[in-house]
Scaffold this active site. Sequence first.
Site, PDB file in Angstrom:
ATOM      1  CG  ASP A  77      -3.208  -0.050  10.876  1.00 29.91           C
ATOM      2  OD1 ASP A  77      -2.567   0.676  10.085  1.00 29.91           O
ATOM      3  OD2 ASP A  77      -4.349  -0.483  10.622  1.00 29.91           O
ATOM      4  CD1 TRP A  78       1.508   5.052   8.919  1.00 37.21           C
ATOM      5  CD2 TRP A  78       1.583   2.851   9.209  1.00 37.21           C
ATOM      6  NE1 TRP A  78       2.595   4.574   8.222  1.00 37.21           N
ATOM      7  CE2 TRP A  78       2.665   3.224   8.383  1.00 37.21           C
ATOM      8  CE3 TRP A  78       1.445   1.500   9.536  1.00 37.21           C
ATOM      9  CZ2 TRP A  78       3.585   2.317   7.881  1.00 37.21           C
ATOM     10  CZ3 TRP A  78       2.365   0.586   9.027  1.00 37.21           C
ATOM     11  CH2 TRP A  78       3.416   0.992   8.213  1.00 37.21           C
TER      12      TRP A  78
END
Length: 778
Positions: free
Chosen positions: A274-275
């Site tokens: 995920d970012w």
Amino acid sequence: MKKILCTTAVAATMLVACGPKVPQLGDASIDEVIAAMTLEEKAHLVIGTGMAGFSGDSAVVGATKKLVPGAAGTTYPIERLGIPSVVLADGPAGLRIDPKREGDNQTYYCTHFPIGTLLASTWDQELVENVGKAIGNEVLEYGADVLLAPALNIHRNPLCGRNFEYYSEDPVVSGKIAAAYVRGVQSNGVGTSIKHFATNNQESNRMMNDARVTPRALREIYLKGFEIAVKESEPWTVMSSYNYMNGVYTSENPELQTTALRTEWGYKGMVMTDWFGGKDAVAQMKAGNDMLQPGVDKQYTAIVAAVKDGSLDETVLDTNVRRILEMILKTPRFKGYEYSNKPDLKAHAKVTRQSATEGMVLLENRNGVLPMTASVKNIALLGCTSYDFIAGGTGSGNVNRAYTVSLLDGLKNAGYTFGVDLKKTYEEYIKQENERNKPKGDDKLTAFLPTPRPTEMSVSSELMTQLVAKNDIALITIGRNSGEFIDRSLADFSLSASELALIRQTTAAFHAAGKKVVVVLNIGGVIETASWKQLPDAILCAWQGGQEGGNSVADILSGKVSPSGKLPMTFPVAWADVASSKNFPSEGRMSDFGFDRRNTDKKENLWDYTNYEEDIYVGYRYFDSFHKPVSYPFGYGLSYTRFEYSDAVVKPEADGFTVTLSVKNAGTVAGKEVVELYAAAPDAQKANKPEKELKDFVKTRELKAGESTKVTLKVKSADLASFDEKTSSWVVPAGTYNFLVGASSRDIRATLPVTVAASSVKANNIFKPQTALKTLTR
């Protein structure tokens, strides 16, 4: 004429071809391409191209971010080897990109489809697959390559801010609905990324929170849906979650990313973070988390340095690179697809309108007040949300759409009128409330956070008298919104004083005149209903149906469509009744997004944990096993018709059992029915097993009044296993099991005993908690 030196430094920075012998991706083998890559190129490929406003490779950001403006990220291009940059874009209620582009008069709106909770409430895998096909077409035609969806974490607690993106409290529903979504999207030749792997069941301090879970609960509840989705749909990518799990960041956990996902489940695709997820880039590479998004300079530096000093074997890096290249080879961008930027938005609007009706759940319908009869012409439309309808949640799950059909507009489109027009009054009031609730300051997360809902407008006794006199029925809409970065609060779970006052005032006034009141719930997650549900005559849980939501609700209220949705989660009597409430924040805490903190080694004041002490007893597994009263049970939903089940038979098969039965529409209007199959193990209480567990489900086609159909449900013998932590095995005890055919978890229509032989399958001894947990047992 300038001479270009064919050096690795020049090749890595200027990305120029050095001659005809340089292997090209797609022409040469992946082995040859990897062999031709410099260490620096490999390190660039395994991280993304950065994110505007944060540290990254700005030179590449400038080039790749223009591919599809508003997309979440891109991969690193290496032109000399024929490796393009491919586009990763948010979902899951539709493609998330910018609708406006600099110097361009065109608009690039996407269709906002129903939220995940509503799609799960359809219990219809074919329908969800068709929705996925429409979403995937927009991904393809707008030039994206991978949709960062679906999300399928378990509804562990009603207050999780991201439950609207997720599907259910049950892993079978979650896994099968996610698999259908993936199959639909990927039928367009674009990819998906199932997320958030794993145990991202709260937003509060999600980047520093340690989910402490037993191996049994992980395998039976929190990982099972991912396992089903991986095996039944083969998603191109998996996205690791932000949180720690049993003391280790999920993206840095080889037991999760390699042992379970690849060795045990046989997954062949790519894993990305995920970012800004995780902390240690080298540990992520070793764990099998192939790509780090959106990519920052220090990750690149760390990976290169680790290979050079021997702390990261370059063959590990090569494996990560290989998986990324295998993904790129499948993308439309690599194949040179000429996307149109013109998907059929009108056709997709029809898809979202129809699909939304299938997942709306009729909770109450006393004396058949719904559908509204032909005598109902004028409607008193109350509640701020009637005029400001919520299409879906906020954050990365939002969609930039052209419009949202309000309930007012939907009812108008269906031919209804309003004896007293409240539109202008409500719109002015909502504008004032939104201004009052406007976030203070210039926080970068503000645009992603849900705007507080307006305090419900009070209605004077004089106006209520007019409404009763001039209208045939009253509709009240209650709205709730939530999203990424922040969990819901206990206050958000309950109706406010102003909402309760409006319901009480309206029902008292209309009932005194012999007229009916309907409440519509435009919500993304569970709210409290037990204390007030006896007041109105009908309650429709409309969830959030996307941009056509108002039309979809009107289709149900008018009887154009008979409701067929059923709850994929339990509505408790009170929040405190939920087993996880002792270990879940109830004050609506913010996520620590951690752009700066994720790289710190100082855990004091940042570290947090959540003990999953309820263990396997999540949702109906808890309520039914411990005989707790609920407001509405798992799998519950009313219809405008009624269904009879008959001739239920169980038949042994080579690898399990098949259950067949007849379902008859015994009512007077056409409708669809969801049939649920549960299994009850012998001596469940003594063996510390749930009273019953869902094993399969099916939704019938639309049946005309009096029509019957035969349905088939299947259970593999392995699906009856529980995980034994002592032996690290999946164990099926011998004995007589009961297969329970139901219309909900508490509406069992047939009980079918079956004799099951014992079996045991060894698994890897992984996921051991670092802290002893005091878990709930029967």
